[in-house]
Design a protein around this motif. Structure first.
Motif, mmCIF file in Angstrom:
data_model
loop_
_atom_site.group_PDB
_atom_site.id
_atom_site.type_symbol
_atom_site.label_atom_id
_atom_site.label_comp_id
_atom_site.label_asym_id
_atom_site.label_seq_id
_atom_site.Cartn_x
_atom_site.Cartn_y
_atom_site.Cartn_z
ATOM 1 N N GLN A 1 -6.523 1.618 -2.346
ATOM 2 C CA GLN A 1 -5.781 0.394 -2.028
ATOM 3 C C GLN A 1 -6.154 -0.127 -0.645
ATOM 4 O O GLN A 1 -6.279 -1.341 -0.438
ATOM 5 C CB GLN A 1 -4.277 0.662 -2.097
ATOM 6 C CG GLN A 1 -3.758 0.869 -3.506
ATOM 7 C CD GLN A 1 -2.265 1.163 -3.536
ATOM 8 O OE1 GLN A 1 -1.670 1.527 -2.515
ATOM 9 N NE2 GLN A 1 -1.653 1.021 -4.695
ATOM 10 N N GLN A 2 -6.341 0.777 0.300
ATOM 11 C CA GLN A 2 -6.734 0.361 1.650
ATOM 12 C C GLN A 2 -8.137 -0.239 1.656
ATOM 13 O O GLN A 2 -8.405 -1.215 2.366
ATOM 14 C CB GLN A 2 -6.646 1.557 2.603
ATOM 15 C CG GLN A 2 -5.210 1.989 2.882
ATOM 16 C CD GLN A 2 -5.118 3.329 3.584
ATOM 17 O OE1 GLN A 2 -5.975 4.198 3.406
ATOM 18 N NE2 GLN A 2 -4.077 3.523 4.375
ATOM 19 N N ILE B 1 0.855 -1.191 0.000
ATOM 20 C CA ILE B 1 0.000 0.000 0.000
ATOM 21 C C ILE B 1 0.889 1.240 0.000
ATOM 22 O O ILE B 1 1.894 1.291 0.713
ATOM 23 C CB ILE B 1 -0.933 0.008 1.230
ATOM 24 C CG1 ILE B 1 -1.939 -1.140 1.119
ATOM 25 C CG2 ILE B 1 -1.672 1.341 1.353
ATOM 26 C CD1 ILE B 1 -2.842 -1.290 2.328
#
Length: 677
Positions: free
Chosen positions: A275-276, A93
């Motif tokens: 992305q998280q 990430i």
């Protein structure tokens, strides 16, 4: 002396004998696990290679009960109480909103990997699965074989630690999800993110709602013996829906980039949140089980995910692709709109292109002469670079502001317009032949527009340069272009005896870069709201008046990107040769329109006694220079546009096959406007 020795693979029986008889299988030593993974790791990934099978290991363990027990004890000891929250929350990430810093950190970690504490799972994975592509062959192993291995070794699932819930895998997962959503909530409330989603200004944040609902789920999980909830639990289903709402905000922010523009820093922030959220997507299903099979399947799923996350944590290529796609889209969005004006369809547009190209050729004729005169200035190489750059830059700006055309500026601006049409075709429910035929027709329009722009530039630049050198030489009374300079100018056009083709390719790269600069500045003007800043500037409203300030703001919004890109294009062209001299490299540029003007100067300097060979080679060189200018800048721009729209490069061969078929059918339409073309 061999610096890096290749570790020899051991046979399974040798490996287990050394493990059982020579090592303490109750210890946490990773040597056996490293050797075992190395035994199954493919030497080299080949196409159509069958997936890795661990059946030999299963057969060996079936036949050796003592060593099977030893391996079971060993694996329990090795994996016991290893923390892995950081893998879930950080690995792979984006860590930094600044793109360059993120690339630098990942590159440094690739060369000298970070080593976490030895009691963490990340340390174990770093030592055992240390190759970036290890996860690829791991995830291809049959789930049935992995299940059989778990049964043989009587291994626990991630839900089986009932004695100490604080050290359970589920606790790590829940902590990871909680930390991720807290980070997302904080980043999503930053001003540069909020301005991308004005639609949600007065709406309760789904991130906060998700966080509250997650607390409810955590409370339920703690009360359950198997540390999970049912997949039909109402609170769990609400959590899934809230997560969709979180995704919707980020998708809206990216969609709004076309309206508000986007900076690289904001893009990185949004990408990190996305992305998280994807990471939470992957982890959330692990909280819900409805059968014992789910326990084992989820455990295998988590193990493979952890290996994948850790292997790809320093992946620079993926970072580059993800980070640049939205920016590339916005950059090419500007060039797509601009490029539509460079594609002629009717005879009227075709003739207009010819006239504007003739205007461009007129100015280039002057620029060719100015460059020769500036070359006589007694200054350093840096001084010449500056003078040449300003000559080119202000000449290109003048061409742009007067509405004239410089032929090879077209490809960098029109490639995105073409890809936009491809994108539309791909989304329509039409067959491939019709879709690609539309592209072929559009390409023929572009090619003939480029052709007539070449004609207008070249056939005016040549006589203008000739008349100017003749007139100026008569005024100053001495030869501006002597025999030596004449030979140099003509030789530089010879595609056989000079580096003209390479230098034309360099110019093509600069043409591409100028298109990027134009789109980038246009995007920045939009994102920074430059129009409103100028329009409402109190001092400008007083000095220019409200209408004057508005007109100035409109001009900046419409023209500044073009002015800046033409300026830098001139700097690129003017400074290349001097940089080449400094580096000791044969660097220079060749541009078709300037090549025509330089040929006129060269012929005049030699009193037209150069012979037929230099003339023929010069004409051939001009044509080849123009083609290379076009093909390089267009290919690079087309690649960027395809990348920004996420269209596979494999589509290109079908597109150009259709162009070839159309060319065979109507070749004249690639040069002149004809009916039904």
């Amino acid at each position: 002396m061999q610096l890096f020795r290749k570790r020899k693979k051991k046979k399974l029986d040798e490996l287990f004998d050394a493990f059982y008889y020579e090592a303490d299988y109750t210890s946490n030593n990773l040597e056996f696990l490293v050797d075992l993974v190395a035994h199954f790791r493919p030497e080299k990934k080949e196409k159509n290679q069958p997936p890795v099978s661990i059946q030999p290991l299963l057969d060996y363990l079936q036949e050796n009960a003592v060593k099977r027990y030893a391996m079971s004890v060993y694996l329990r000891n090795v994996f016991q109480n290893r923390k892995f929250t950081s893998i879930l929350t950080d690995s792979g990430i984006i860590r930094d909103a600044y793109f360059i810093r993120e690339v630098r950190e990942r590159l440094a970690s690739k060369i000298l990997p970070e080593q976490p504490e030895p009691d963490t799972l990340q340390f174990l994975l770093n030592q055992v699965f240390y190759k970036q592509k290890d996860f690829e062959w791991i995830q291809e192993i049959s789930i049935l074989e992995i299940n059989e291995l778990i049964v043989l070794l009587d291994l626990d699932t991630i839900y089986d630690n009932e004695e100490d819930s604080s050290n359970s895998a589920i606790t790590e997962i829940v902590s990871g999800i909680s930390l991720l959503i807290q980070r997302i909530s904080g980043r999503a409330l930053e001003q540069d993110v909020l301005i991308m989603v004005p639609e949600y200004e007065n709406v309760q944040s789904p991130f906060e709602s998700f966080e509250k609902k997650l607390d409810v789920i955590i409370t339920k999980i703690v009360r359950q013996r198997n540390f999970s909830v049912s997949g039909t639990d109402p609170d769990y289903l609400d959590l899934v829906e809230l997560l969709k709402g979180c995704h919707q905000i980020i998708n809206t922010a990216f969609d709004n980039s076309a309206k508000f523009g986007i900076s690289l820093r904001v893009n990185q922030s949004l990408l990190r949140i996305r992305q998280q959220l994807f990471r939470i997507d992957a982890l959330l299903p692990l909280l819900a089980i409805d059968s014992d099979e789910d326990k084992r399947d989820n455990s295998i799923y988590l193990t493979i995910k952890l290996i994948k996350y850790n292997c790809r944590k320093n992946n620079i290529r993926r970072l580059m692709l993800d980070s640049t796609q939205t920016i590339a889209y916005e950059v090419t969005q500007h060039t797509a709109k601009t490029g539509e004006h460079y594609i002629t369809e009717s005879k009227k547009e075709y003739m207009h292109m010819l006239l504007t190209a003739m205007g461009g050729g007129l100015i280039v004729g002057f620029l060719c002469l100015f460059k020769v005169v500036l070359g006589k200035a007694g200054v350093s190489d840096f001084g010449h670079a500056f003078l040449y750059s300003m000559n080119y830059a202000f000449g290109f700006i003048l061409i742009y502001l007067l509405g004239f055309t410089l032929a090879t500026k077209q490809p960098a601006m029109t490639a995105a317009a073409i890809v936009k049409s491809i994108e539309g075709g791909l989304s329509d429910s039409v067959n491939d032949a019709d879709r690609h035929r539309s592209f072929a027709i559009l390409f023929s329009h572009l090619f003939r527009s480029q052709f007539i722009a070449f004609v207008g530039n070249v056939f005016v630049a040549f006589p203008v340069a000739l008349v100017l050198i003749w007139s100026l030489q008569g005024v100053v009374g001495f030869q501006i272009v002597n025999q030596h300079k004449s030979d140099v100018l003509l030789t530089d056009l010879n595609p056989i005896e000079s580096w003209a083709i390479l230098h034309a390719a360099i110019a093509g790269v600069f043409l591409f870069l100028s298109g990027i600069i134009s789109g980038s500045i246009s995007n920045k003007i939009k994102h920074k709201k430059i129009y409103n800043r100028i329009k409402e500037h109190p001092i400008l409203k007083i000095s220019l008046g409200k209408e004057g300030a508005k007109s100035f703001a409109t001009w900046i919004e419409a023209k500044w990107a073009g002015v800046a890109s033409n300026f830098w294009f001139g700097v690129f062209l003017g400074s290349t040769a001097s940089i080449g001299i400094f580096l000791g490299l044969n660097l220079d540029i060749r541009h078709i329109t300037f090549a025509a003007g330089n040929m006129a100067l060269g012929l005049f300097g030699g009193d037209f006694h150069s012979g037929w060979y230099p003339i023929l080679m010069g004409i051939l060189g001009i044509g080849m220079i123009g083609f290379v200018n076009f093909i390089v800048s267009f290919a690079l721009s087309l690649w960027l546009a395809l990348r920004s729209r996420d269209i596979p490069l494999s589509e290109v061969k079908y597109l150009f096959h259709s162009v070839w078929l159309y060319f065979r059918h109507k070749p004249i339409s690639f040069f002149f406007p004809v009916k039904n073309s």
